[in-house]
Design a protein around this motif. Structure first.
Motif: not given
Length: 493
Positions: A45-72
């Motif tokens: 394999m030559t590609v690793w796809q992730t979901l968004p890496l931002g810090p999450t709320h308590r529901d843990l959804s990476p699509y509802q992040s505390l920041s559009a830039h920051a890392g979790n």
């Protein structure tokens, strides 16, 4: 490693796995992530796809992040800080639940006193703070305020802080300078470890593929610090929110709740907020998926007072004007358009106007129509093919849930008895003409519904599945590598 020029001129295969699914007692952006990269390399394999890496709320959804830039920060591997001299082995001896915040604060204190190595030096830190000041300062302040107010929405903060009165923010910054500094250092650690992982992956021929949610969470540093760019009332509450009408994923539609952009306000400065967002993600990834791409052409607007998605309506998005600004400012931006769900001709015309690869999903192909774009014979080279996505059941779980007629259609189309599922579906995806084939890790492991990562429209038991290393054995790697090689998806490293 120059990834942008050849990614869609070479047949490749990759894996979809969010880093939070990796095991790791002290975080995953160290030994655990490197072990997964090694597994990918051994499997061809030559590609690793992730979901968004931002810090999450308590529901843990990476699509509802505390920041559009920051890392979790939960991904930071604290064990890596032992080699850097900022923590010691005794401090990482488990004693109940690990106090990650306390350990990072301790590391930050030692770092401020001049300790630290392995690239964690004051000059690098100061450069990181300067390079990212346009979002990092507000993010650190926002997170410090959340901590001090026990994590309520910023709407519930005292009015002077909620409304960003300079005197109140200055006083808080002085009182909580240590906390703010620790949060900034935390982001420095995340980006340092991510870039080290990226270099490790590149050295083994692995590209990193990221994901940007089109919308951001209302309770985020971005909305708090840029209220004029969103459709909010005078108190800061959304007047309208995002969602989608009924579709494959949800027969009743979805009420996401994200505030919607004030696109006219964004256009006044040439979409600088979005350009900064795209640029920060380009520093993390070799390829970037824009989630819900159709929202740039038209988005589903739901009145905030009305929770029913079916009562929403389509509103024109910024379209060509926005994308022209993006590619003019950021030439060669490596974007993929998520074009799933209700996709009209004008959305596809916009995607093709900018030559953006789209997505096909094997699970979506079997509605009985020979014109279904997800069927193998309708695929296109410059698109991506998936067995399923993070929002789908696993392919085995999906197959088991099919009615007898549809299951027969799947078997007939793929010329299989169904034995060995999900491998007949994986094999079909690898055979596709699409240059990039992505398989969720759960499918490679042959797991059922118990390993589903997310069920749209629900908030329970999502984002919590964990990879079992015992399943990632040499036999599996060899089997994957053979399938990848046979389908000409193993480029020379």
């Amino acid at each position: 490693m120059d990834s942008s020029t050849d990614l869609f001129s070479i047949r490749r295969a990759g894996v979809l796995l969010h880093p939070t699914a990796l095991p790791g007692a002290w975080g995953v952006l160290g030994a655990s992530a490197r072990r997964f990269v090694d597994f990918l390399a051994a499997s061809g394999m030559t590609v690793w796809q992730t979901l968004p890496l931002g810090p999450t709320h308590r529901d843990l959804s990476p699509y509802q992040s505390l920041s559009a830039h920051a890392g979790n920060p939960a991904l930071i591997d604290l064990a890596e800080l032992v080699d850097s001299g900022l923590l010691n082995e005794r401090e990482l001896t488990p004693r109940g639940s690990p106090d990650r915040i306390g350990l990072i604060a301790l590391a930050a204190e030692r770092f401020s006193m001049g300790e630290g190595g392995s690239g964690l030096d004051r000059l690098s830190y100061q450069q990181f703070r300067a390079d990212n000041a346009d979002w990092l300062d507000d993010f650190c302040l926002f997170c410090a305020l959340r901590e001090c107010h026990n994590e309520p929405s910023w709407l519930d903060w005292p009015e002077p802080l909620k409304n960003r009165e300079s005197g109140a923010l200055r006083m808080f910054s002085e009182q909580e300078s240590g906390r703010i500094e620790r949060i900034g250092f935390e982001q420095f650690l995340f980006h340092h470890q991510w870039q080290a992982l990226r270099a490790y992956a590149h050295a083994r021929g692995i590209l990193l593929f990221g994901d940007i949610p089109i919308f951001v969470a209302h309770d985020s540093a971005d909305v708090w610090s840029h209220r004029s760019l969103f459709k909010l009332d005078d108190s800061g509450k959304p007047t309208v929110v995002a969602g989608v009408p009924p579709d494959y994923f949800s027969p009743d539609g979805q009420h996401w709740g994200n505030p919607l952009y004030h696109w006219q306000a964004m256009a006044r400065d040439g979409y600088q907020w979005w350009l900064r967002r795209l640029e920060s993600q380009r520093h993390l990834f070799d390829l970037i998926r824009i989630d819900h791409f159709r929202g740039f052409q038209a988005y589903w607007e739901i009145p905030a007072a009305t929770p029913e998605p079916r009562l929403g309506y389509w509103v024109p998005g910024p379209g060509e004007h926005f994308l022209e600004a993006c590619f003019r400012q950021l030439p060669g931006l490596p974007l993929v358009a998520e074009n799933l769900g209700i996709i009209s001709d004008d959305v596809e015309a916009l995607r093709k106007r900018f030559e953006l690869p789209g997505m096909t999903v094997m699970q979506f192909g079997f509605d009985g129509s020979p014109d279904n774009p997800h069927l193998l014979h309708n695929h296109h080279e410059r698109d991506l093919v998936y067995t399923g996505t993070h929002d789908n059941d696993t392919t085995l779980g999906w197959y088991r849930s099919l009615d007898e007629r549809t299951r027969h259609y799947v078997n007939s189309y793929l010329r299989t008895s169904g034995e060995g599922m999900p491998w007949p579906i994986i094999e079909a995806a690898l055979q596709s003409v699409c240059f990039l084939a992505i398989v969720p890790m759960q499918d490679l492991l042959g797991l059922g519904t118990e390993a589903r990562f997310n069920t749209p429209g629900t908030v329970v038991n999502n984002w919590v599945w964990q990879l079992d290393w015992n399943l990632c054995n040499d036999e599996l790697s060899k089997h994957i590598a053979e399938r990848v090689q046979q389908n000409r998806r193993a480029p020379e490293r």
